[in-house]
Design a protein around this motif. Structure first.
Motif: not given
Length: 159
Positions: A18, A20, A59
């Motif tokens: 969770h 980048k 993400s």
């Protein structure tokens, strides 16, 4: 949501996806002791490269499967930026076998530099979701008072 990254001498570490991609790759380099590598990448256990380096601002959860296992790869760039060579940073003959290495090599051979892809927002059609009315519904064409119970869509779904 997490992934398992295999590296070193049969070592495995768990990482949260969770975040980048750039933050994930930096965390992997730090925790797996790969600071001497310029860049790292991940491949699944079959040798399929995940192309995280081309998607650093997305993400990680969009690109990687929850609870999946990945192999850590070192990235070496050639004289031309389009030439990329991967080397597995895992010493496990069961996973890093000729089939795995062949898939890595075939990926490198067929990879051509792609033009920078602009971020596209996906347009979703507006939909109106009307839940079924709980209770009774009259099924008689003549309007009789005989009523039969109906179930909501949630009750009738099979999982």
């Amino acid at each position: 949501m997490f992934i398992t990254v295999l590296h070193g001498e049969n070592r495995a570490d768990i990482f949260n996806i969770h975040c980048k991609v750039q933050r994930l790759l930096d965390g992997i380099k730090h925790r797996c002791g790969c600071e001497n590598e310029d860049e790292v990448e991940l491949a699944d256990e079959s040798g399929q490269v995940k192309n995280l380096l081309q998607n650093k601002h997305r993400s990680a959860a969009e690109l990687l499967g929850e609870r999946e296992t990945y192999v850590l790869l070192g990235v070496a760039r050639g004289e031309r930026p389009s030439v990329i060579e991967f080397k597995p940073l895992l010493k496990d003959d069961c996973i890093i076998n000729p089939k795995f290495l062949a898939k890595l090599e075939s990926w490198q051979d067929h990879k051509t530099p792609s033009p920078r892809v602009k971020s596209r927002k996906t347009l979703k059609k507006a939909t109106l979701d009307i839940p079924a009315v709980e209770g009774l519904r009259n099924h008689s064409p003549h309007g009789s008072r005989a009523r039969t119970p109906i179930s909501s869509p949630k009750q009738s779904r099979k999982c």
